[in-house]
Write a protein that holds these residues in place. Structure first.
Motif, PDB file in Angstrom:
ATOM      1  N   TYR A  19       0.846  -1.198   0.000  1.00 19.22           N
ATOM      2  CA  TYR A  19       0.000   0.000   0.000  1.00 19.22           C
ATOM      3  C   TYR A  19       0.882   1.250   0.000  1.00 19.22           C
ATOM      4  O   TYR A  19       2.018   1.224   0.497  1.00 19.22           O
ATOM      5  N   ALA A  20       0.313   2.318  -0.515  1.00 13.95           N
ATOM      6  CA  ALA A  20       0.971   3.627  -0.471  1.00 13.95           C
ATOM      7  C   ALA A  20      -0.096   4.703  -0.354  1.00 13.95           C
ATOM      8  O   ALA A  20      -1.287   4.450  -0.586  1.00 13.95           O
ATOM      9  N   ALA A  21       0.320   5.900   0.019  1.00 12.98           N
ATOM     10  CA  ALA A  21      -0.622   7.010   0.181  1.00 12.98           C
ATOM     11  C   ALA A  21      -1.314   7.317  -1.137  1.00 12.98           C
ATOM     12  O   ALA A  21      -0.668   7.395  -2.194  1.00 12.98           O
ATOM     13  N   ARG A  22      -2.622   7.481  -1.073  1.00  8.60           N
ATOM     14  CA  ARG A  22      -3.394   7.758  -2.288  1.00  8.60           C
ATOM     15  C   ARG A  22      -2.842   8.983  -3.020  1.00  8.60           C
ATOM     16  O   ARG A  22      -2.704   8.976  -4.256  1.00  8.60           O
ATOM     17  N   SER A  23      -2.520  10.022  -2.277  1.00  5.35           N
ATOM     18  CA  SER A  23      -2.038  11.256  -2.909  1.00  5.35           C
ATOM     19  C   SER A  23      -0.742  11.022  -3.681  1.00  5.35           C
ATOM     20  O   SER A  23      -0.542  11.577  -4.769  1.00  5.35           O
ATOM     21  N   GLU A  24       0.152  10.194  -3.124  1.00  3.89           N
ATOM     22  CA  GLU A  24       1.429   9.927  -3.788  1.00  3.89           C
ATOM     23  C   GLU A  24       1.241   9.073  -5.032  1.00  3.89           C
ATOM     24  O   GLU A  24       1.907   9.276  -6.053  1.00  3.89           O
ATOM     25  N   VAL A  25       0.330   8.108  -4.963  1.00  2.40           N
ATOM     26  CA  VAL A  25       0.072   7.241  -6.113  1.00  2.40           C
ATOM     27  C   VAL A  25      -0.590   8.024  -7.239  1.00  2.40           C
ATOM     28  O   VAL A  25      -0.190   7.933  -8.409  1.00  2.40           O
ATOM     29  N   GLU A  62      12.457   1.033   8.783  1.00  2.00           N
ATOM     30  CA  GLU A  62      12.312  -0.328   9.292  1.00  2.00           C
ATOM     31  C   GLU A  62      11.671  -0.252  10.671  1.00  2.00           C
ATOM     32  O   GLU A  62      12.083   0.554  11.507  1.00  2.00           O
ATOM     33  N   THR A  63      10.645  -1.066  10.902  1.00  3.95           N
ATOM     34  CA  THR A  63       9.938  -1.036  12.178  1.00  3.95           C
ATOM     35  C   THR A  63       9.329  -2.402  12.478  1.00  3.95           C
ATOM     36  O   THR A  63       9.158  -3.224  11.578  1.00  3.95           O
ATOM     37  N   GLU A  64       8.997  -2.632  13.745  1.00  2.95           N
ATOM     38  CA  GLU A  64       8.348  -3.879  14.142  1.00  2.95           C
ATOM     39  C   GLU A  64       6.830  -3.790  14.036  1.00  2.95           C
ATOM     40  O   GLU A  64       6.166  -4.815  13.976  1.00  2.95           O
ATOM     41  N   LEU A  65       6.266  -2.583  14.026  1.00  2.00           N
ATOM     42  CA  LEU A  65       4.817  -2.419  14.159  1.00  2.00           C
ATOM     43  C   LEU A  65       4.147  -2.088  12.829  1.00  2.00           C
ATOM     44  O   LEU A  65       4.526  -1.123  12.155  1.00  2.00           O
ATOM     45  N   SER A  66       3.129  -2.862  12.478  1.00  2.00           N
ATOM     46  CA  SER A  66       2.414  -2.603  11.233  1.00  2.00           C
ATOM     47  C   SER A  66       1.662  -1.281  11.298  1.00  2.00           C
ATOM     48  O   SER A  66       1.533  -0.588  10.277  1.00  2.00           O
ATOM     49  N   ASP A  67       1.159  -0.911  12.476  1.00  2.00           N
ATOM     50  CA  ASP A  67       0.469   0.381  12.602  1.00  2.00           C
ATOM     51  C   ASP A  67       1.422   1.544  12.318  1.00  2.00           C
ATOM     52  O   ASP A  67       1.057   2.514  11.651  1.00  2.00           O
ATOM     53  N   ALA A  68       2.645   1.444  12.826  1.00  2.00           N
ATOM     54  CA  ALA A  68       3.636   2.491  12.569  1.00  2.00           C
ATOM     55  C   ALA A  68       3.966   2.551  11.079  1.00  2.00           C
ATOM     56  O   ALA A  68       4.122   3.631  10.495  1.00  2.00           O
ATOM     57  N   MET A  69       4.026   1.373  10.459  1.00  4.08           N
ATOM     58  CA  MET A  69       4.303   1.322   9.027  1.00  4.08           C
ATOM     59  C   MET A  69       3.171   1.968   8.238  1.00  4.08           C
ATOM     60  O   MET A  69       3.410   2.699   7.271  1.00  4.08           O
ATOM     61  N   ALA A  70       1.933   1.703   8.645  1.00  3.92           N
ATOM     62  CA  ALA A  70       0.792   2.314   7.961  1.00  3.92           C
ATOM     63  C   ALA A  70       0.806   3.828   8.113  1.00  3.92           C
ATOM     64  O   ALA A  70       0.488   4.558   7.169  1.00  3.92           O
ATOM     65  N   ASP A  71       1.171   4.309   9.301  1.00  2.00           N
ATOM     66  CA  ASP A  71       1.273   5.754   9.506  1.00  2.00           C
ATOM     67  C   ASP A  71       2.322   6.371   8.590  1.00  2.00           C
ATOM     68  O   ASP A  71       2.115   7.449   8.013  1.00  2.00           O
ATOM     69  N   LEU A  72       3.458   5.697   8.463  1.00  2.00           N
ATOM     70  CA  LEU A  72       4.520   6.202   7.595  1.00  2.00           C
ATOM     71  C   LEU A  72       4.074   6.206   6.135  1.00  2.00           C
ATOM     72  O   LEU A  72       4.333   7.159   5.397  1.00  2.00           O
ATOM     73  N   ALA A  73       3.387   5.136   5.724  1.00  2.00           N
ATOM     74  CA  ALA A  73       2.888   5.079   4.352  1.00  2.00           C
ATOM     75  C   ALA A  73       1.866   6.175   4.099  1.00  2.00           C
ATOM     76  O   ALA A  73       1.891   6.841   3.058  1.00  2.00           O
ATOM     77  N   SER A 106      -5.675  -4.668   8.897  1.00  2.00           N
ATOM     78  CA  SER A 106      -5.212  -3.353   9.349  1.00  2.00           C
ATOM     79  C   SER A 106      -6.254  -2.279   9.088  1.00  2.00           C
ATOM     80  O   SER A 106      -6.249  -1.230   9.730  1.00  2.00           O
ATOM     81  N   PHE A 107      -7.163  -2.571   8.129  1.00  2.00           N
ATOM     82  CA  PHE A 107      -8.117  -1.545   7.701  1.00  2.00           C
ATOM     83  C   PHE A 107      -9.487  -1.815   8.308  1.00  2.00           C
ATOM     84  O   PHE A 107     -10.432  -2.217   7.638  1.00  2.00           O
ATOM     85  N   GLY A 108      -9.583  -1.602   9.618  1.00  2.00           N
ATOM     86  CA  GLY A 108     -10.846  -1.752  10.318  1.00  2.00           C
ATOM     87  C   GLY A 108     -11.640  -0.466  10.285  1.00  2.00           C
ATOM     88  O   GLY A 108     -11.197   0.558   9.770  1.00  2.00           O
ATOM     89  N   PRO A 109     -12.847  -0.489  10.879  1.00  2.00           N
ATOM     90  CA  PRO A 109     -13.724   0.692  10.843  1.00  2.00           C
ATOM     91  C   PRO A 109     -13.145   1.908  11.555  1.00  2.00           C
ATOM     92  O   PRO A 109     -13.515   3.035  11.244  1.00  2.00           O
ATOM     93  N   ASN A 110     -12.251   1.699  12.515  1.00  2.00           N
ATOM     94  CA  ASN A 110     -11.687   2.832  13.249  1.00  2.00           C
ATOM     95  C   ASN A 110     -10.312   3.234  12.740  1.00  2.00           C
ATOM     96  O   ASN A 110      -9.604   3.994  13.395  1.00  2.00           O
ATOM     97  N   ARG A 111      -9.956   2.741  11.577  1.00  2.00           N
ATOM     98  CA  ARG A 111      -8.635   3.034  11.011  1.00  2.00           C
ATOM     99  C   ARG A 111      -8.834   3.799   9.704  1.00  2.00           C
ATOM    100  O   ARG A 111      -9.449   3.271   8.774  1.00  2.00           O
ATOM    101  N   THR A 112      -8.309   4.984   9.651  1.00  2.00           N
ATOM    102  CA  THR A 112      -8.668   5.900   8.572  1.00  2.00           C
ATOM    103  C   THR A 112      -7.491   6.253   7.670  1.00  2.00           C
ATOM    104  O   THR A 112      -7.458   7.328   7.090  1.00  2.00           O
TER     105      THR A 112
END
Length: 302
Positions: A171-177, A225-236, A249-255
């Motif tokens: 995945y990547a940020a919509r704006s960047e893609v 490089e990180t251990e946490l998928s949430d941190a990776m999603a934030d960076l992306a 990772s993409f639940g109802p409370n994850r935007t």
């Protein structure tokens, strides 16, 4: 003496190969060898015949093998019995952070059916949580598993249930893609920033395999490089690169405003498995395991 040395030794005694044993224990070969040497120094005897091929145990090693297995088993039993006496209605559950924050809340409601069952979570990387189960500090282990990257758990000692599957995709940020600044597979002139998992994380192996076997060569560099998928999603989401994330990772409370890349060409599927020691006699564990089995049967029937 570190009791993990015993587990290292038993793994080596089983596979008879330092490189493979180090991989199963999630250690570098140098670190693994130092721990075996530390055990030998503590015992005052050579356990491994390093001149033999494949690797073989010395006479002392063969004698010590049963002792080491007995020590590990007795420690596991003692910890289980002590925990049972102190926390009769509490489950000790080991799992990765990625599942604790996404799948576990829904699972727990279904499995416990509103009953008062306590849960002590042990979160960590694949080595830590597998070690927790083997050492007896966890009643249940839930982890990701793929046939190409098996988790080192003895099928004769532990029961297993497959809870479901996950698709892991880039995945990547919509704006960047949409702006054309990030696209796979990249090029030598414009390599893609890659957001990668630390080597202690199970997903690291999966993503490395995807990249190695990709239909097109990916031109990229390790940006983070990180251990946490949430941190990776934030960076992306911040436009800093491409991250391989599980669907959950993409639940109802994850935007996160992320879009999938590659139309499946760089996806991989992984199972989610639960493990329990067959000899674990704690009633609360048996009841929960039966509840999990019942929920899986209902899901299959539906």
């Amino acid at each position: 003496m570190d009791t993990r040395w015993l587990q290292d030794f038993l793994t080596l005694a089983e596979v008879r190969n330092f490189t493979r044993a180090a991989e199963l224990r999630n250690l570098s070969q140098a670190a693994f060898s130092r721990r075996i040497q530390g055990l030998e120094q503590w015992l005052g005897a050579r356990l491994i015949d390093r001149n033999a091929f494949p690797t073989a145990l010395t006479e002392a090693g063969e004698l010590f093998r049963d002792t080491a297995a007995d020590i590990i088993a007795k420690m596991s039993t003692a910890r289980t019995e002590i925990a049972a006496s102190q926390d009769r209605d509490q489950i000790r559950l080991a799992l990765p952070y990625a599942l604790a924050t996404t799948r576990l809340p829904g699972w727990w409601k279904a499995w416990t059916g509103g009953q008062r069952v306590g849960c002590k979570l042990e979160l960590g990387n694949i080595h830590d949580i597998v070690s927790a189960l083997i050492a007896g500090s966890a009643d249940l282990l839930i982890c990701f598993q793929q046939a190409a990257q098996p988790v080192p758990i003895d099928a004769e000692r532990y029961e297993r249930l497959v809870l479901g599957t996950e698709i892991i995709r880039p995945y990547a940020a919509r704006s960047e893609v949409e702006a054309g600044r990030i696209a796979l597979p990249g090029s030598a002139a414009a390599p893609v920033p890659l957001l990668m998992y630390s080597t202690t994380v199970y997903f690291a192996r999966l993503v490395d395999t995807v990249i190695e076997n990709a239909p097109e060569k990916i031109h990229g560099f390790r940006a983070f490089e990180t251990e946490l998928s949430d941190a990776m999603a934030d960076l992306a989401a911040g436009g800093l690169g491409v991250a391989w994330l599980p669907e959950s990772s993409f639940g109802p409370n994850r935007t996160w405003d992320l879009v999938a890349l590659g139309n499946g060409r760089w996806d991989t599927e992984v199972s989610i498995c639960a493990y329990k020691e067959k000899n674990n006699q704690r009633p609360v564990v048996a009841r929960l395991w039966q509840s999990i089995e019942r929920e899986l049967s209902l899901a299959e029937a539906g």
